[in-house]
Motif scaffolding. Sequence first.
Motif, PDB file in Angstrom:
ATOM      1  N   LYS A 121      38.737  20.770  25.906  1.00 26.30           N
ATOM      2  CA  LYS A 121      39.059  20.110  27.173  1.00 26.30           C
ATOM      3  C   LYS A 121      37.880  20.169  28.124  1.00 26.30           C
ATOM      4  O   LYS A 121      37.667  19.251  28.918  1.00 26.30           O
ATOM      5  CB  LYS A 121      40.289  20.768  27.798  1.00 26.30           C
ATOM      6  CG  LYS A 121      41.566  20.576  26.984  1.00 26.30           C
ATOM      7  CD  LYS A 121      42.743  21.284  27.636  1.00 26.30           C
ATOM      8  CE  LYS A 121      44.007  21.100  26.800  1.00 26.30           C
ATOM      9  NZ  LYS A 121      45.162  21.831  27.382  1.00 26.30           N
ATOM     10  N   VAL A 122      37.148  21.270  28.077  1.00 33.00           N
ATOM     11  CA  VAL A 122      35.891  21.406  28.813  1.00 33.00           C
ATOM     12  C   VAL A 122      34.872  22.014  27.864  1.00 33.00           C
ATOM     13  O   VAL A 122      35.230  22.608  26.846  1.00 33.00           O
ATOM     14  CB  VAL A 122      36.054  22.296  30.072  1.00 33.00           C
ATOM     15  CG1 VAL A 122      36.981  21.646  31.067  1.00 33.00           C
ATOM     16  CG2 VAL A 122      36.556  23.690  29.693  1.00 33.00           C
ATOM     17  N   ARG A 123      33.587  21.864  28.202  1.00 35.98           N
ATOM     18  CA  ARG A 123      32.536  22.401  27.339  1.00 35.98           C
ATOM     19  C   ARG A 123      31.909  23.671  27.914  1.00 35.98           C
ATOM     20  O   ARG A 123      31.174  24.364  27.213  1.00 35.98           O
ATOM     21  CB  ARG A 123      31.443  21.345  27.125  1.00 35.98           C
ATOM     22  CG  ARG A 123      31.947  20.021  26.568  1.00 35.98           C
ATOM     23  CD  ARG A 123      32.662  20.189  25.240  1.00 35.98           C
ATOM     24  NE  ARG A 123      31.783  20.660  24.203  1.00 35.98           N
ATOM     25  CZ  ARG A 123      31.053  19.855  23.432  1.00 35.98           C
ATOM     26  NH1 ARG A 123      31.109  18.548  23.600  1.00 35.98           N
ATOM     27  NH2 ARG A 123      30.295  20.357  22.487  1.00 35.98           N
ATOM     28  N   ALA A 124      32.187  23.940  29.175  1.00 41.63           N
ATOM     29  CA  ALA A 124      31.647  25.135  29.817  1.00 41.63           C
ATOM     30  C   ALA A 124      32.557  25.518  30.975  1.00 41.63           C
ATOM     31  O   ALA A 124      33.256  24.666  31.532  1.00 41.63           O
ATOM     32  CB  ALA A 124      30.222  24.901  30.310  1.00 41.63           C
ATOM     33  N   VAL A 125      32.533  26.785  31.335  1.00 40.90           N
ATOM     34  CA  VAL A 125      33.343  27.292  32.451  1.00 40.90           C
ATOM     35  C   VAL A 125      32.475  28.213  33.294  1.00 40.90           C
ATOM     36  O   VAL A 125      31.789  29.103  32.764  1.00 40.90           O
ATOM     37  CB  VAL A 125      34.594  28.045  31.952  1.00 40.90           C
ATOM     38  CG1 VAL A 125      35.294  28.729  33.120  1.00 40.90           C
ATOM     39  CG2 VAL A 125      35.551  27.098  31.255  1.00 40.90           C
ATOM     40  N   GLN A 133      28.824  33.820  36.063  1.00 43.96           N
ATOM     41  CA  GLN A 133      28.681  33.758  34.611  1.00 43.96           C
ATOM     42  C   GLN A 133      29.140  32.395  34.100  1.00 43.96           C
ATOM     43  O   GLN A 133      30.158  31.855  34.537  1.00 43.96           O
ATOM     44  CB  GLN A 133      29.513  34.854  33.935  1.00 43.96           C
ATOM     45  CG  GLN A 133      29.423  34.847  32.415  1.00 43.96           C
ATOM     46  CD  GLN A 133      30.386  35.839  31.784  1.00 43.96           C
ATOM     47  OE1 GLN A 133      31.425  36.157  32.360  1.00 43.96           O
ATOM     48  NE2 GLN A 133      30.037  36.338  30.597  1.00 43.96           N
ATOM     49  N   TRP A 134      28.374  31.871  33.147  1.00 44.94           N
ATOM     50  CA  TRP A 134      28.761  30.646  32.439  1.00 44.94           C
ATOM     51  C   TRP A 134      29.291  31.023  31.054  1.00 44.94           C
ATOM     52  O   TRP A 134      28.632  31.741  30.310  1.00 44.94           O
ATOM     53  CB  TRP A 134      27.567  29.698  32.267  1.00 44.94           C
ATOM     54  CG  TRP A 134      27.210  28.894  33.473  1.00 44.94           C
ATOM     55  CD1 TRP A 134      26.142  29.066  34.292  1.00 44.94           C
ATOM     56  CD2 TRP A 134      27.931  27.775  33.983  1.00 44.94           C
ATOM     57  NE1 TRP A 134      26.135  28.131  35.280  1.00 44.94           N
ATOM     58  CE2 TRP A 134      27.226  27.318  35.116  1.00 44.94           C
ATOM     59  CE3 TRP A 134      29.093  27.114  33.604  1.00 44.94           C
ATOM     60  CZ2 TRP A 134      27.661  26.234  35.877  1.00 44.94           C
ATOM     61  CZ3 TRP A 134      29.525  26.036  34.360  1.00 44.94           C
ATOM     62  CH2 TRP A 134      28.822  25.595  35.474  1.00 44.94           C
ATOM     63  N   LEU A 135      30.471  30.512  30.725  1.00 37.88           N
ATOM     64  CA  LEU A 135      30.984  30.573  29.357  1.00 37.88           C
ATOM     65  C   LEU A 135      30.791  29.188  28.759  1.00 37.88           C
ATOM     66  O   LEU A 135      31.309  28.201  29.298  1.00 37.88           O
ATOM     67  CB  LEU A 135      32.468  30.951  29.349  1.00 37.88           C
ATOM     68  CG  LEU A 135      32.836  32.288  30.000  1.00 37.88           C
ATOM     69  CD1 LEU A 135      34.345  32.483  29.975  1.00 37.88           C
ATOM     70  CD2 LEU A 135      32.135  33.436  29.302  1.00 37.88           C
ATOM     71  N   VAL A 136      30.056  29.098  27.656  1.00 35.99           N
ATOM     72  CA  VAL A 136      29.621  27.803  27.127  1.00 35.99           C
ATOM     73  C   VAL A 136      30.032  27.669  25.667  1.00 35.99           C
ATOM     74  O   VAL A 136      29.955  28.640  24.899  1.00 35.99           O
ATOM     75  CB  VAL A 136      28.082  27.633  27.255  1.00 35.99           C
ATOM     76  CG1 VAL A 136      27.675  26.220  26.867  1.00 35.99           C
ATOM     77  CG2 VAL A 136      27.625  27.954  28.662  1.00 35.99           C
ATOM     78  N   ASP A 137      30.451  26.458  25.297  1.00 35.49           N
ATOM     79  CA  ASP A 137      30.686  26.142  23.892  1.00 35.49           C
ATOM     80  C   ASP A 137      29.328  26.032  23.207  1.00 35.49           C
ATOM     81  O   ASP A 137      28.681  24.988  23.242  1.00 35.49           O
ATOM     82  CB  ASP A 137      31.468  24.828  23.779  1.00 35.49           C
ATOM     83  CG  ASP A 137      31.746  24.447  22.328  1.00 35.49           C
ATOM     84  OD1 ASP A 137      31.414  25.233  21.420  1.00 35.49           O
ATOM     85  OD2 ASP A 137      32.306  23.349  22.101  1.00 35.49           O
ATOM     86  N   ALA A 144      21.554  22.533  27.817  1.00 30.07           N
ATOM     87  CA  ALA A 144      21.674  21.941  29.156  1.00 30.07           C
ATOM     88  C   ALA A 144      22.207  22.957  30.155  1.00 30.07           C
ATOM     89  O   ALA A 144      21.724  23.035  31.296  1.00 30.07           O
ATOM     90  CB  ALA A 144      22.580  20.718  29.099  1.00 30.07           C
ATOM     91  N   VAL A 145      23.203  23.746  29.743  1.00 29.37           N
ATOM     92  CA  VAL A 145      23.761  24.752  30.651  1.00 29.37           C
ATOM     93  C   VAL A 145      22.764  25.891  30.848  1.00 29.37           C
ATOM     94  O   VAL A 145      22.609  26.421  31.958  1.00 29.37           O
ATOM     95  CB  VAL A 145      25.106  25.274  30.115  1.00 29.37           C
ATOM     96  CG1 VAL A 145      25.662  26.347  31.048  1.00 29.37           C
ATOM     97  CG2 VAL A 145      26.100  24.130  29.974  1.00 29.37           C
ATOM     98  N   LYS A 146      22.067  26.278  29.798  1.00 30.19           N
ATOM     99  CA  LYS A 146      21.084  27.359  29.917  1.00 30.19           C
ATOM    100  C   LYS A 146      19.955  26.979  30.863  1.00 30.19           C
ATOM    101  O   LYS A 146      19.308  27.862  31.442  1.00 30.19           O
ATOM    102  CB  LYS A 146      20.531  27.725  28.547  1.00 30.19           C
ATOM    103  CG  LYS A 146      21.504  28.514  27.682  1.00 30.19           C
ATOM    104  CD  LYS A 146      20.946  28.754  26.285  1.00 30.19           C
ATOM    105  CE  LYS A 146      19.734  29.650  26.324  1.00 30.19           C
ATOM    106  NZ  LYS A 146      19.217  29.933  24.961  1.00 30.19           N
ATOM    107  N   VAL A 159      24.575  33.545  31.110  1.00 31.52           N
ATOM    108  CA  VAL A 159      25.098  32.522  30.202  1.00 31.52           C
ATOM    109  C   VAL A 159      25.569  33.193  28.925  1.00 31.52           C
ATOM    110  O   VAL A 159      24.790  33.877  28.246  1.00 31.52           O
ATOM    111  CB  VAL A 159      24.039  31.446  29.877  1.00 31.52           C
ATOM    112  CG1 VAL A 159      24.613  30.412  28.913  1.00 31.52           C
ATOM    113  CG2 VAL A 159      23.555  30.778  31.158  1.00 31.52           C
ATOM    114  N   THR A 160      26.842  32.995  28.604  1.00 27.66           N
ATOM    115  CA  THR A 160      27.432  33.539  27.380  1.00 27.66           C
ATOM    116  C   THR A 160      27.783  32.388  26.451  1.00 27.66           C
ATOM    117  O   THR A 160      28.575  31.513  26.815  1.00 27.66           O
ATOM    118  CB  THR A 160      28.698  34.354  27.687  1.00 27.66           C
ATOM    119  OG1 THR A 160      28.367  35.423  28.572  1.00 27.66           O
ATOM    120  CG2 THR A 160      29.300  34.910  26.404  1.00 27.66           C
TER     121      THR A 160
END
Length: 378
Positions: free
Chosen positions: A96-100, A132-136, A145-147, A171-172
Amino acid sequence: MKSLLRIHAIFTKELRQLRRDRMTFGMVVMIPFIQLMLFGYAINTNIRNIPAGLVDQSRSSLSRQLVQTISASQVLKFIAQYPDVRQAEAAIASAKVRAVLVIPPDLAGRLVSHPAAGLPSADRKSSRPLAQWLVDGADPVIAGAVKSLRNMPLTELLRTPVQSSPPTFEVTLLYNPEQRTAVNTVPGIVAVILTMTMIMFTSAAIVRESERGNMEMLITTPVRPLELMLGKIVPYMFIGGLQVTIILGLGHLIFKVPINGSLLQLAGATLLFIAASLTLGLVISTIAKNQLQSMQMTIFVLLPSILLSGFMFPYEGMPLPAQRIAEILPATHFIRLIRGVVLRDVQLINMPYDIAFFACFIVVGLTAASLRFKKRLD
């Protein structure tokens, strides 16, 4: 001289034959044009607006300002908010999402202790990342991109553009912390191989019966059109299952791709996709007049399935019109399912949209193929 005349005669004959075969001529002209326009417009490795979620444990003006600053970068787009990390991780698992983004309750204290805040080191407590980022991590492009936001300067919050250790965000990466490309591509290869072989096998099924003269035999039997369609696709479902077993088995043994989900869930998703691909091939077979046309139409479907389904390029990186086109391709939905089951241990019941798509696609496709099939000689 006579040889040139004979060559000219054959040349003229081929041109006239091509002119009469309007479908082949149309595909020869239109396929390069459509593919160039579609992929030149749709393929974009500079990904933007990644769907993201938010867990705001601070619920302060600072946290809202932090979210607004991140949104202004246009790398991510916050589309949902969750009360706790557990529900956020479930949303990532179901795609549903790719990062939180998880904002801790002590955001203000972390902001004050951050080196970029400008306080003397003696007045600062041990500094930590602001959030903190939780990333797929299954998709290295999304993860990268999130990193890129890890050391994002937050001038409005920190009162200074200075960047220093520690990073702004922690980033996790979930599901693929090592960011190995094989983890993402091997499940996608299953979709590409099945698309190519399943559609190719059945796209020439009805045409082949006519070219071999077997249509006369079918006419004399009590077989109904729907029964013929089902009988055509069932044998190839076993072949598709064998292909999936080979690809995932070798991927696990050679490339160490984990299979975290249930094999029963994997089998269910695979059977749905195989049935949908075979159904699409039957629809093509009822349209094509010969095996060459069926092959051309198969290629016409295969290329978008490779480039627009999320196999090579992230779905989120495509513009909205290209995403709409991708949504009608079975490969797009299967890649979501197989990556969800294999990498994230998702239950199919938690991805109802993709399951409903396959159910509707199979029913509509079989109905269309049955109605188009004429159990008579042309």
